[in-house]
Design a protein around this motif. Structure first.
Motif: not given
Length: 184
Positions: A31, A33, A82, A86, A174-175, A177
């Motif tokens: 990914n 991220n 982030a 993660i 982060a994706l 978040q």
């Protein structure tokens, strides 16, 4: 993603950008991220950094629990929103206790149950606090892990400091978040 960087569209990626993204997506991460969509604006840096990161995350010779513990220490020292978001669940899954992680997030040293955890925390903290590692801590780390792994640990700490700086400078999240582990 980031208000400080131009919006990135996969459909308009250069061949160099596509090569980096393909390598990341087909590798162990799977990914984008983290800092990758920031670094992608400099594809050569992105390629070198993501390869170093794959090594530092998966091939240091440290058990995953200890690598993730070092990453949590780094995220806390840099207050990298982030990075913590993660790596916190990965650290828990790898065996870092929730109580230890929370104590680290709050900026304190846990009372570790495992000597290895205490050693990794102390090594990272000394390096971040004093920009050096004491002879005693260094000798203990080399005796426990060997020179190569200690060298790799320094690389891991440096790499995740780079990640934290990237995330912080470009105000990246982060994706998915929605909450921040550190006050801004």
């Amino acid at each position: 993603m980031s208000k400080r960087l131009p919006h990135f569209e996969m459909s308009s990626a250069t061949p160099e950008q596509k090569a980096v993204l393909d390598e990341i997506l087909s590798g162990p991460r799977g990914n984008l991220n983290g800092p990758f969509l920031g670094w992608i604006h400099s594809p050569e840096l992105a390629q070198h950094a993501q390869r170093l990161g794959a090594f530092c995350r998966y091939q240091t010779g440290l058990p995953l629990r200890l690598s993730e513990l070092a990453i949590l220490v780094t995220a806390t020292r840099w207050r990298a929103q982030a990075e913590w978001h993660i790596h916190y669940p990965i650290a828990l899954q790898a065996g870092v206790s929730e109580a230890d992680a929370e104590t680290i997030r709050q900026g304190h040293r846990p009372d570790f149950a495992a000597a290895d955890d205490a050693l990794i925390y102390d090594f990272a903290s000394e390096l971040y606090d004093t920009k050096r590692v004491s002879d005693a801590t260094y000798a203990q780390a080399v005796e426990r892990f060997g020179h190569q792994v200690v060298i790799n640990l320094v690389g891991l700490l440096g790499y995740y400091a780079l990640v934290a700086m990237t995330l912080n400078v470009f105000d990246m999240r982060a994706l998915g978040q929605e909450t921040l582990p550190f006050a801004e």
